[in-house]
Design an enzyme around this catalytic site. Structure first.
Site, PDB file in Angstrom:
ATOM      1  N   GLY A   8       0.828  -1.216   0.000  1.00 53.35           N
ATOM      2  CA  GLY A   8       0.000   0.000   0.000  1.00 53.35           C
ATOM      3  C   GLY A   8       0.853   1.252   0.000  1.00 53.35           C
ATOM      4  O   GLY A   8       0.445   2.305   0.525  1.00 53.35           O
ATOM      5  N   GLY A  11      -0.514   4.723  -1.128  1.00 53.20           N
ATOM      6  CA  GLY A  11      -1.651   5.319  -0.423  1.00 53.20           C
ATOM      7  C   GLY A  11      -1.267   6.536   0.420  1.00 53.20           C
ATOM      8  O   GLY A  11      -0.128   7.008   0.369  1.00 53.20           O
ATOM      9  N   GLN A  12      -2.234   7.002   1.205  1.00 50.49           N
ATOM     10  CA  GLN A  12      -2.026   8.243   1.976  1.00 50.49           C
ATOM     11  C   GLN A  12      -0.852   8.125   2.944  1.00 50.49           C
ATOM     12  O   GLN A  12      -0.007   9.017   3.014  1.00 50.49           O
ATOM     13  CB  GLN A  12      -3.304   8.599   2.756  1.00 50.49           C
ATOM     14  CG  GLN A  12      -3.229   9.966   3.426  1.00 50.49           C
ATOM     15  CD  GLN A  12      -4.305  10.181   4.495  1.00 50.49           C
ATOM     16  OE1 GLN A  12      -4.987   9.241   4.902  1.00 50.49           O
ATOM     17  NE2 GLN A  12      -4.458  11.411   4.943  1.00 50.49           N
ATOM     18  N   TYR A 143     -15.251  -2.438   8.260  1.00 46.46           N
ATOM     19  CA  TYR A 143     -13.868  -1.963   8.424  1.00 46.46           C
ATOM     20  C   TYR A 143     -13.402  -2.201   9.864  1.00 46.46           C
ATOM     21  O   TYR A 143     -12.328  -2.768  10.096  1.00 46.46           O
ATOM     22  CB  TYR A 143     -13.829  -0.470   8.089  1.00 46.46           C
ATOM     23  CG  TYR A 143     -12.513   0.201   8.335  1.00 46.46           C
ATOM     24  CD1 TYR A 143     -11.422  -0.023   7.504  1.00 46.46           C
ATOM     25  CD2 TYR A 143     -12.359   1.112   9.387  1.00 46.46           C
ATOM     26  CE1 TYR A 143     -10.212   0.617   7.728  1.00 46.46           C
ATOM     27  CE2 TYR A 143     -11.154   1.756   9.611  1.00 46.46           C
ATOM     28  CZ  TYR A 143     -10.081   1.505   8.780  1.00 46.46           C
ATOM     29  OH  TYR A 143      -8.890   2.140   8.998  1.00 46.46           O
TER      30      TYR A 143
HETATM   31  N1  SER Z   1      -9.375   7.172   8.614  1.00 45.19           N
HETATM   32  C1  SER Z   1     -10.057   5.927   8.697  1.00 45.19           C
HETATM   33  C2  SER Z   1     -11.384   5.978   8.071  1.00 45.19           C
HETATM   34  O1  SER Z   1     -12.014   7.004   8.135  1.00 45.19           O
HETATM   35  C3  SER Z   1     -10.210   5.512  10.126  1.00 45.19           C
HETATM   36  O2  SER Z   1      -9.142   4.744  10.501  1.00 45.19           O
HETATM   37  O3  SER Z   1     -11.832   5.005   7.560  1.00 45.19           O
END
Ligand code: SER
Length: 326
Positions: A8, A11-12, A143
């Site tokens: 990754g 990514g950010q 998540y």
């Molecule tokens: N930044 C993440 C999200 O908003 C949280 O861990 O999914």
């Protein structure tokens, strides 16, 4: 000398962590791994080795680890909360099967692993203010469920196979290099782009929604620091609560207005994102991380806001009308 693989990496977090690790350990020591769907920036590609890594394909990971003699894996590849809700099965696959593959490779090749968990591991029944390190965890998002399961898997691989896994629970991360993709806390990044380019922002969360946040330099510092300390001093090991600030959209807007007085925010609540944010803590207690490995953030809300605005203004420069938002 460490030899690091980052999944990754485009990514950010990965795009900045890769460069910070290269600065510290040397550019050839840090292999940036990206998914084919997210091409690397020139900076990432030119500053050291770049490979395509498919976390759902264990062979793809083990081949890279073997070829590059990797001893540490920063496993950042994952779907964030809002995107995960749109495709729960894919989120489970990427966030859990991807992690299992990394842990199995780490076990075979004796690698240490960094696992980023999240404020998402908490749910509505968790104490909302100064949320303790160990408390009720009944997350309601896929998540959060995947990150909590991930923490337990990391514990399991440590206790059963002695894999040196370490990790933190990141709050919302604010940065100017790479946009986050599909998170609930993304508003706290988008608001800066819109403030600078349009002096207006339509916020998807209610104005009084408090969440933990952190500026990227602190997140990078945390990820590097926890992998460097003596592992014997880490009884908690994974899922350390860490935070730097807690604010709501109204407070962030007031802070931005100090630099961009014309800035105005309106609210158009996204029900799905609001429900996710409402299930997360207002503010976490991160005393355990502070005590066990010396966690200490540098940026608070005013400090982060000032730096974000300065850096983003420079970045956007004359191209400010051509910014592609998510
Ligand atoms: N930044 C993440 C999200 O908003 C949280 O861990 O999914």
């Amino acid at each position: 000398m460490k030899k690091i693989l980052i999944t990754g990496a485009t990514g950010q977090i990965g795009s900045e962590l890769t460069l910070a690790l290269r600065k510290k350990y040397g550019s050839t020591q840090v292999v940036a791994g990206g998914h084919p769907s997210k091409p690397p920036s020139d900076n990432l590609k030119e500053s050291g080795p770049f490979v395509i890594v498919e976390c759902l394909d264990i062979e793809s990971i083990s081949k890279i680890v073997e070829e590059h003699q990797i001893d540490t894996i920063y496993h950042l590849a994952a779907l964030l909360s809002a995107n995960a809700e749109k495709n729960p099965k894919l989120a489970w696959q990427v966030n859990i099967q991807g992690l299992l593959n990394v842990l199995d490779v780490a076990n075979s090749y004796h690698c240490a692993v960094f696992f980023p968990s999240s404020i998402g591991v908490f749910g509505s029944s968790t104490p909302k203010n100064k949320t303790p390190q160990n408390t009720i965890q009944r997350p309601s998002t896929i998540y959060g469920i995947s990150k909590l399961t991930g923490e337990l898997l990391c514990d399991y691989y440590y206790h059963k196979y002695n894999v040196d896994v370490r990790g933190v629970r990141f709050p919302g991360l604010i940065s100017y290099e790479t946009l986050p993709g599909g998170g609930t806390t993304d508003y706290a990044v988008e608001i800066f782009y819109e403030a600078i380019t349009k002096s207006r922002y339509t916020c998807p969360l209610k104005e009084d929604t408090y969440l933990d946040m952190m500026y990227m330099p602190d997140a990078i510092k945390a990820a590097m620091q926890i992998m460097e300390v003596d592992g014997r001093n880490l009884p908690q090991r994974v899922g350390y609560n860490i935070t730097a600030m807690s604010f709501c959209p109204r407070e962030l807007a007031i802070e931005i207005k100090k630099w961009i007085p014309r800035f105005e925010v309106e609210y158009n609540v996204d029900k799905s994102k609001q429900a996710i944010a409402d299930s997360w803590p207002n503010s976490m207690n991160d005393q355990v991380a502070r005590r066990e490995w010396g966690w200490q953030p540098r940026y608070d809300l005013p400090g982060m806001t000032k730096d974000m605005i300065e850096k983003l203004k420079l970045k956007l420069g004359n191209n400010r009308h051509h910014i592609k938002m998510l």
